[in-house]
Design a protein around this motif. Structure first.
Motif, PDB file in Angstrom:
ATOM      1  N   ASP A  14     -22.837   3.264  29.067  1.00 15.32           N
ATOM      2  CA  ASP A  14     -21.959   2.121  29.289  1.00 15.32           C
ATOM      3  C   ASP A  14     -20.562   2.672  29.537  1.00 15.32           C
ATOM      4  OD1 ASP A  14     -20.417  -0.136  29.360  1.00 15.32           O
ATOM      5  OD2 ASP A  14     -21.133  -0.943  27.466  1.00 15.32           O
ATOM      6  N   PRO A  15     -20.103   2.701  30.796  1.00 15.21           N
ATOM      7  CA  PRO A  15     -18.806   3.317  31.102  1.00 15.21           C
ATOM      8  C   PRO A  15     -17.625   2.603  30.464  1.00 15.21           C
ATOM      9  CG  PRO A  15     -19.653   2.147  33.004  1.00 15.21           C
ATOM     10  CD  PRO A  15     -20.738   2.124  31.967  1.00 15.21           C
ATOM     11  N   ASP A  16     -17.813   1.357  30.028  1.00 15.80           N
ATOM     12  CA  ASP A  16     -16.717   0.623  29.400  1.00 15.80           C
ATOM     13  C   ASP A  16     -16.654   0.815  27.893  1.00 15.80           C
ATOM     14  OD1 ASP A  16     -16.039  -0.380  31.866  1.00 15.80           O
ATOM     15  OD2 ASP A  16     -17.216  -2.192  31.622  1.00 15.80           O
ATOM     16  N   GLU A  17     -17.628   1.499  27.326  1.00 13.63           N
ATOM     17  CA  GLU A  17     -17.654   1.682  25.878  1.00 13.63           C
ATOM     18  C   GLU A  17     -16.829   2.903  25.498  1.00 13.63           C
ATOM     19  OE1 GLU A  17     -20.716   2.611  22.235  1.00 13.63           O
ATOM     20  OE2 GLU A  17     -21.517   2.017  24.170  1.00 13.63           O
ATOM     21  N   LEU A  18     -15.903   2.714  24.576  1.00 14.37           N
ATOM     22  CA  LEU A  18     -15.098   3.824  24.082  1.00 14.37           C
ATOM     23  C   LEU A  18     -15.925   4.618  23.087  1.00 14.37           C
ATOM     24  CD1 LEU A  18     -12.320   5.243  23.897  1.00 14.37           C
ATOM     25  CD2 LEU A  18     -11.870   3.776  21.925  1.00 14.37           C
ATOM     26  N   VAL A  19     -16.128   5.883  23.366  1.00 16.58           N
ATOM     27  CA  VAL A  19     -16.862   6.732  22.451  1.00 16.58           C
ATOM     28  C   VAL A  19     -15.962   7.794  21.825  1.00 16.58           C
ATOM     29  CG1 VAL A  19     -19.117   6.363  23.516  1.00 16.58           C
ATOM     30  CG2 VAL A  19     -17.669   8.228  24.318  1.00 16.58           C
ATOM     31  N   LEU A  20     -14.713   7.828  22.245  1.00 13.48           N
ATOM     32  CA  LEU A  20     -13.771   8.768  21.654  1.00 13.48           C
ATOM     33  C   LEU A  20     -13.381   8.301  20.263  1.00 13.48           C
ATOM     34  CD1 LEU A  20     -11.366   9.345  24.675  1.00 13.48           C
ATOM     35  CD2 LEU A  20     -13.200  10.830  23.895  1.00 13.48           C
ATOM     36  N   VAL A  53       2.696   4.855  21.446  1.00 16.96           N
ATOM     37  CA  VAL A  53       1.257   4.696  21.628  1.00 16.96           C
ATOM     38  C   VAL A  53       0.514   5.354  20.464  1.00 16.96           C
ATOM     39  CG1 VAL A  53      -0.731   5.366  23.056  1.00 16.96           C
ATOM     40  CG2 VAL A  53       1.346   4.493  24.142  1.00 16.96           C
ATOM     41  N   LYS A  54       0.922   6.586  20.111  1.00 17.88           N
ATOM     42  CA  LYS A  54       0.289   7.283  18.990  1.00 17.88           C
ATOM     43  C   LYS A  54       0.389   6.470  17.706  1.00 17.88           C
ATOM     44  CE  LYS A  54       0.829  11.521  17.937  1.00 17.88           C
ATOM     45  NZ  LYS A  54       1.431  12.812  17.593  1.00 17.88           N
ATOM     46  N   THR A  55       1.567   5.913  17.456  1.00 15.66           N
ATOM     47  CA  THR A  55       1.768   5.119  16.246  1.00 15.66           C
ATOM     48  C   THR A  55       0.850   3.907  16.243  1.00 15.66           C
ATOM     49  OG1 THR A  55       4.053   5.867  16.086  1.00 15.66           O
ATOM     50  CG2 THR A  55       3.477   3.863  14.882  1.00 15.66           C
ATOM     51  N   SER A  56       0.744   3.236  17.386  1.00 13.57           N
ATOM     52  CA  SER A  56      -0.116   2.053  17.447  1.00 13.57           C
ATOM     53  C   SER A  56      -1.583   2.428  17.262  1.00 13.57           C
ATOM     54  CB  SER A  56       0.102   1.283  18.745  1.00 13.57           C
ATOM     55  OG  SER A  56      -0.380   2.011  19.846  1.00 13.57           O
ATOM     56  N   VAL A  57      -2.005   3.575  17.782  1.00 17.48           N
ATOM     57  CA  VAL A  57      -3.381   4.030  17.588  1.00 17.48           C
ATOM     58  C   VAL A  57      -3.633   4.302  16.105  1.00 17.48           C
ATOM     59  CG1 VAL A  57      -5.007   5.935  18.044  1.00 17.48           C
ATOM     60  CG2 VAL A  57      -3.700   4.934  19.930  1.00 17.48           C
ATOM     61  N   LEU A  58      -2.671   4.929  15.447  1.00 18.81           N
ATOM     62  CA  LEU A  58      -2.814   5.213  14.014  1.00 18.81           C
ATOM     63  C   LEU A  58      -2.983   3.941  13.197  1.00 18.81           C
ATOM     64  CD1 LEU A  58      -0.164   8.042  13.566  1.00 18.81           C
ATOM     65  CD2 LEU A  58      -2.611   8.236  13.081  1.00 18.81           C
ATOM     66  N   TRP A  59      -2.287   2.874  13.555  1.00 24.75           N
ATOM     67  CA  TRP A  59      -2.284   1.637  12.784  1.00 24.75           C
ATOM     68  C   TRP A  59      -3.421   0.685  13.149  1.00 24.75           C
ATOM     69  CZ3 TRP A  59       3.625   0.271  13.172  1.00 24.75           C
ATOM     70  CH2 TRP A  59       4.349   1.152  12.363  1.00 24.75           C
ATOM     71  N   THR A  60      -4.136   0.963  14.226  1.00 28.16           N
ATOM     72  CA  THR A  60      -5.151   0.038  14.733  1.00 28.16           C
ATOM     73  C   THR A  60      -6.534   0.423  14.219  1.00 28.16           C
ATOM     74  OG1 THR A  60      -3.824  -0.280  16.724  1.00 28.16           O
ATOM     75  CG2 THR A  60      -6.119  -0.955  16.842  1.00 28.16           C
ATOM     76  N   ASP A  61      -7.297  -0.584  13.791  1.00 27.55           N
ATOM     77  CA  ASP A  61      -8.660  -0.324  13.324  1.00 27.55           C
ATOM     78  C   ASP A  61      -9.557   0.045  14.509  1.00 27.55           C
ATOM     79  OD1 ASP A  61     -10.479  -2.948  14.002  1.00 27.55           O
ATOM     80  OD2 ASP A  61      -8.365  -3.476  13.687  1.00 27.55           O
ATOM     81  N   ASP A  62     -10.671   0.679  14.198  1.00 25.40           N
ATOM     82  CA  ASP A  62     -11.563   1.208  15.237  1.00 25.40           C
ATOM     83  C   ASP A  62     -12.111   0.129  16.167  1.00 25.40           C
ATOM     84  OD1 ASP A  62     -11.163   3.773  14.352  1.00 25.40           O
ATOM     85  OD2 ASP A  62     -13.048   3.914  13.251  1.00 25.40           O
ATOM     86  N   LYS A  66     -11.499  -0.069  20.230  1.00 22.21           N
ATOM     87  CA  LYS A  66     -12.572  -0.127  21.224  1.00 22.21           C
ATOM     88  C   LYS A  66     -12.368  -1.296  22.178  1.00 22.21           C
ATOM     89  CE  LYS A  66     -16.029   2.242  18.494  1.00 22.21           C
ATOM     90  NZ  LYS A  66     -17.327   2.201  17.841  1.00 22.21           N
ATOM     91  N   ALA A  67     -11.990  -2.455  21.651  1.00 24.58           N
ATOM     92  CA  ALA A  67     -11.769  -3.629  22.503  1.00 24.58           C
ATOM     93  C   ALA A  67     -10.597  -3.400  23.451  1.00 24.58           C
ATOM     94  CB  ALA A  67     -11.519  -4.867  21.638  1.00 24.58           C
ATOM     95  N   ILE A  68      -9.515  -2.848  22.931  1.00 25.87           N
ATOM     96  CA  ILE A  68      -8.317  -2.595  23.748  1.00 25.87           C
ATOM     97  C   ILE A  68      -8.625  -1.591  24.841  1.00 25.87           C
ATOM     98  CG2 ILE A  68      -6.013  -1.535  23.705  1.00 25.87           C
ATOM     99  CD1 ILE A  68      -5.809  -2.768  20.790  1.00 25.87           C
ATOM    100  N   TRP A  69      -9.257  -0.463  24.488  1.00 26.30           N
ATOM    101  CA  TRP A  69      -9.518   0.576  25.479  1.00 26.30           C
ATOM    102  C   TRP A  69     -10.577   0.152  26.481  1.00 26.30           C
ATOM    103  CZ3 TRP A  69      -6.473   4.442  26.718  1.00 26.30           C
ATOM    104  CH2 TRP A  69      -5.457   4.764  25.821  1.00 26.30           C
ATOM    105  N   GLU A  71     -10.738  -2.794  27.773  1.00 26.78           N
ATOM    106  CA  GLU A  71      -9.944  -3.535  28.763  1.00 26.78           C
ATOM    107  C   GLU A  71      -9.084  -2.597  29.607  1.00 26.78           C
ATOM    108  OE1 GLU A  71     -10.176  -6.748  29.580  1.00 26.78           O
ATOM    109  OE2 GLU A  71     -11.822  -6.800  28.134  1.00 26.78           O
ATOM    110  N   ILE A  72      -8.505  -1.578  28.973  1.00 23.19           N
ATOM    111  CA  ILE A  72      -7.684  -0.607  29.717  1.00 23.19           C
ATOM    112  C   ILE A  72      -8.531   0.114  30.756  1.00 23.19           C
ATOM    113  CG2 ILE A  72      -6.452   1.602  29.519  1.00 23.19           C
ATOM    114  CD1 ILE A  72      -5.347   0.531  26.820  1.00 23.19           C
ATOM    115  N   ILE A  73      -9.739   0.532  30.369  1.00 23.81           N
ATOM    116  CA  ILE A  73     -10.624   1.244  31.297  1.00 23.81           C
ATOM    117  C   ILE A  73     -11.009   0.346  32.467  1.00 23.81           C
ATOM    118  CG2 ILE A  73     -12.924   2.262  31.540  1.00 23.81           C
ATOM    119  CD1 ILE A  73     -12.539   3.284  28.601  1.00 23.81           C
ATOM    120  N   ALA A  74     -11.405  -0.878  32.181  1.00 23.67           N
ATOM    121  CA  ALA A  74     -11.785  -1.815  33.244  1.00 23.67           C
ATOM    122  C   ALA A  74     -10.602  -2.088  34.161  1.00 23.67           C
ATOM    123  CB  ALA A  74     -12.308  -3.116  32.640  1.00 23.67           C
TER     124      ALA A  74
END
Length: 102
Positions: A14-20, A53-62, A66-69, A71-74
């Motif tokens: 699934d190319p839209d699924e964040l696996v990182l 961006v790094k700070t927001s990634v640190l504060w955001t739940d997994d 996944k939902a945000i990324w 949308e970014i990928i699409a």
């Protein structure tokens, strides 16, 4: 989704699924900041923004990440498509034909 040949659901693509992982995203941010730090005068605003961006990634739940990324990928693929369409008529015509074959 495309099956890879095995029935195991872990093998579905699934190319839209964040696996990182969160750490991998943060490592990416660090690599970009390191690259931009070679010319801090030119890239000062970019470095500041990437640190945000790094700070927001640190504060955001997994799950939210996944939902945000997703949308970014699409959006990125859509933007690349639209950009290619507007640049070259021959390229644009070929992409239109491919899109219409769906």
């Amino acid at each position: 989704m495309v099956k890879t040949g095995k029935s195991d659901t872990k093998n579905l693509f699934d190319p839209d699924e964040l696996v990182l992982s969160k750490n991998e995203i943060l490592e990416f941010c660090d690599r970009v900041i390191e690259k931009w730090s070679k010319n801090t005068t030119k890239n000062a605003k970019n470095i500041l923004a990437m640190n945000a961006v790094k700070t927001s990634v640190l504060w955001t739940d997994d799950e939210s990440l996944k939902a945000i990324w997703r949308e970014i990928i699409a959006w990125t693929f859509e933007l690349l498509y639209e950009n290619a369409m507007s640049q070259d008529e021959q390229w644009s015509n070929m992409l239109k034909k491919l899109k219409n074959k769906k």
